[in-house]
Design a protein around this motif. Structure first.
Motif, PDB file in Angstrom:
ATOM      1  N   UNK A   1     -68.311  13.867 -34.177  1.00 55.75           N
ATOM      2  CA  UNK A   1     -68.775  12.963 -35.176  1.00 55.75           C
ATOM      3  C   UNK A   1     -69.025  13.757 -36.606  1.00 55.75           C
ATOM      4  N   UNK A   2     -68.326  14.621 -36.818  1.00 51.61           N
ATOM      5  CA  UNK A   2     -68.362  15.395 -38.302  1.00 51.61           C
ATOM      6  C   UNK A   2     -67.804  14.659 -39.308  1.00 51.61           C
ATOM      7  N   UNK A   3     -66.920  13.566 -38.807  1.00 51.34           N
ATOM      8  CA  UNK A   3     -66.530  12.594 -39.860  1.00 51.34           C
ATOM      9  C   UNK A   3     -67.379  11.403 -40.130  1.00 51.34           C
ATOM     10  N   UNK A   4     -68.673  11.648 -39.308  1.00 55.45           N
ATOM     11  CA  UNK A   4     -69.701  10.639 -39.841  1.00 55.45           C
ATOM     12  C   UNK A   4     -71.021  11.405 -40.392  1.00 55.45           C
ATOM     13  N   UNK A   5     -70.616  12.625 -40.733  1.00 55.38           N
ATOM     14  CA  UNK A   5     -71.938  13.499 -41.240  1.00 55.38           C
ATOM     15  C   UNK A   5     -72.763  13.028 -42.131  1.00 55.38           C
TER      16      UNK A   5
END
Length: 421
Positions: free
Chosen positions: A209-213
């Motif tokens: 989920x880092x792309x949605x950090x």
């Protein structure tokens, strides 16, 4: 000494339970202990949790929130299913290296606490002992890493480099030339893991989920501070209110009936660095003072008891790191290993002439300046702008110091403190 070395290599058995429940009145949160199956030195798979805590000999465990949705007052805390570091499994450990220790994971976590405010631009945060040694943004990820690395090449040794973009070949080649304990990113381009994996003990991670950090910017979690008597202090996590330069306030105050206002407005570059620096402050131990310039940290002072002292320490560190960088880039050796006294003298003179890159930088303080002496430290080094919460009874002194400077220094207030202990 040999016994101490073996302690560093040993993955401790921990006696913490597989699940943990915390009850807030009639609400309950349930956590699951995270373990990983990772080969040991003999190649056998060993399922264990954290290697150890902050030091060998300290048992520790990592728990992921799996059930419960805490609502207290008007604050809805983070829900299950949103795990970042706590949700890392063997699948995300592209190269485990060895079982992670507490500091490895808290370094990554605190880097994410900074990077979540910098998602609009490629960024890198290099962490050491839960504080950033260097943070930078740039149009290219490789440039951001290089800037963050050379900002404090000494402290970056053995640190954790965390990226907010997939790691590409140019970045990986720079990373592979240095010694790091951890590299974490949302993803890695094809063939990149093979480049990084040449260092066998390097922990290479993707973070779910880092792309949605950016979604985590305004989400609160529960913070626990355990006391030595077994007591616990519980608080909401802090939320950074400075999302853009529009959230900053020109410095002004009234003292004994006289109004004091900052005379020079900030440039757009200064405003951008103020927002960047305030984002970095969210991951720095207090008391802290930072100097940032062109989207990169120049000097970071952390964990001091007085504000003028930490401002001076950040300056001292900037000078030490600047001359070391010059020496290493030009002669291939650290400054402290340079035997030629003439070269050392030249490097010292150049560092002093350029004031270690501090001229034109933005000074960032996580709390107000109680007196003008802290502000004067930055002004003597040629800072062009200062940002801090404001709210001191003697804010007028700091404003006067900026207006009296030649050239004038601008100042903005955040109207928010950023203590982190």
């Amino acid at each position: 000494m040999e016994d101490m070395k073996s302690k560093y290599r040993t993955v401790m058995d921990d006696h913490f339970p597989d699940t943990m429940k915390i009850i807030f009145g009639d609400q309950q949160l349930e956590y699951r202990k995270q373990t990983w199956k990772i080969p040991d030195s003999s190649g056998d798979l060993v399922e264990k949790g954290l290697r150890y805590g902050e030091n060998p000999g300290q048992e520790a465990a990592l728990y992921e929130l799996v059930s419960g949705n805490l609502l207290l007052g008007d604050c809805k805390f983070i829900e299950p299913g949103g795990g970042l570091v706590s949700a890392i499994t063997e699948k995300e450990m592209l190269q485990a290296g060895k079982h992670p220790g507490k500091t490895n994971l808290t370094d990554v976590d605190n880097a994410l606490n900074i990077l979540k405010f910098l998602m609009a631009t490629p960024a890198c945060s290099i962490m050491k002992h839960n504080n950033p040694s260097g943070v930078a943004i740039d149009t290219r990820l490789a440039a951001a890493y290089h800037k963050a690395d050379v900002a404090d090449r000494i402290a970056a040794f053995g640190g954790a480099a965390v990226f907010n973009r997939p790691v590409d070949k140019e970045t990986a080649q720079l990373v592979a030339a240095n010694y790091l304990e951890v590299v974490a990113a949302p993803d890695y381009e094809e063939g990149i893991v093979e480049i990084l994996a040449k260092r066998k003990n390097l922990r290479i991670m993707t973070v779910p989920r880092m792309d949605r950090l950016h979604d985590y910017v305004s989400r609160r979690f529960v913070e626990f501070k355990s006391l030595m008597d077994g007591g616990i202090i519980v608080q909401q996590s802090a939320v950074n209110a400075i999302r853009s330069s529009k959230d900053l306030i020109p410095a002004r105050t009234t003292y004994k009936g006289t109004d004091y206002t900052i005379e020079r407005p900030p440039t757009q570059r200064e405003l951008d660095d103020m927002v960047f620096g305030w984002a970095v402050e969210q991951g720095v131990t207090s008391n802290s003072v930072l100097y940032v310039k062109d989207g990169c940290t120049v000097g970071i002072g952390t964990g001091e008891q007085d504000r003028v002292g930490v401002a001076e320490i950040a300056v001292f560190k900037a000078y030490v790191k600047y001359r070391d960088r010059l020496c290493f880039e030009r002669h291939g050796v650290p400054y402290n290993e340079m035997a030629d006294a003439n070269i050392r003298a030249e490097l010292d003179a150049e560092t002093n002439e350029h004031k270690a890159g501090l001229t034109g930088s933005v000074m960032v303080s996580d709390a107000f300046f109680p007196f003008r002496d802290g502000v004067d430290v930055g002004i003597r080094q040629g800072v062009s702008a200062i940002v801090h919460p404001g709210g001191s009874d003697r804010d007028f002194e700091s404003i006067e110091a900026c207006n009296q400077a030649n050239p004038k220094v601008t100042m903005m207030f955040t109207n928010q403190r950023a203590f982190k202990h």
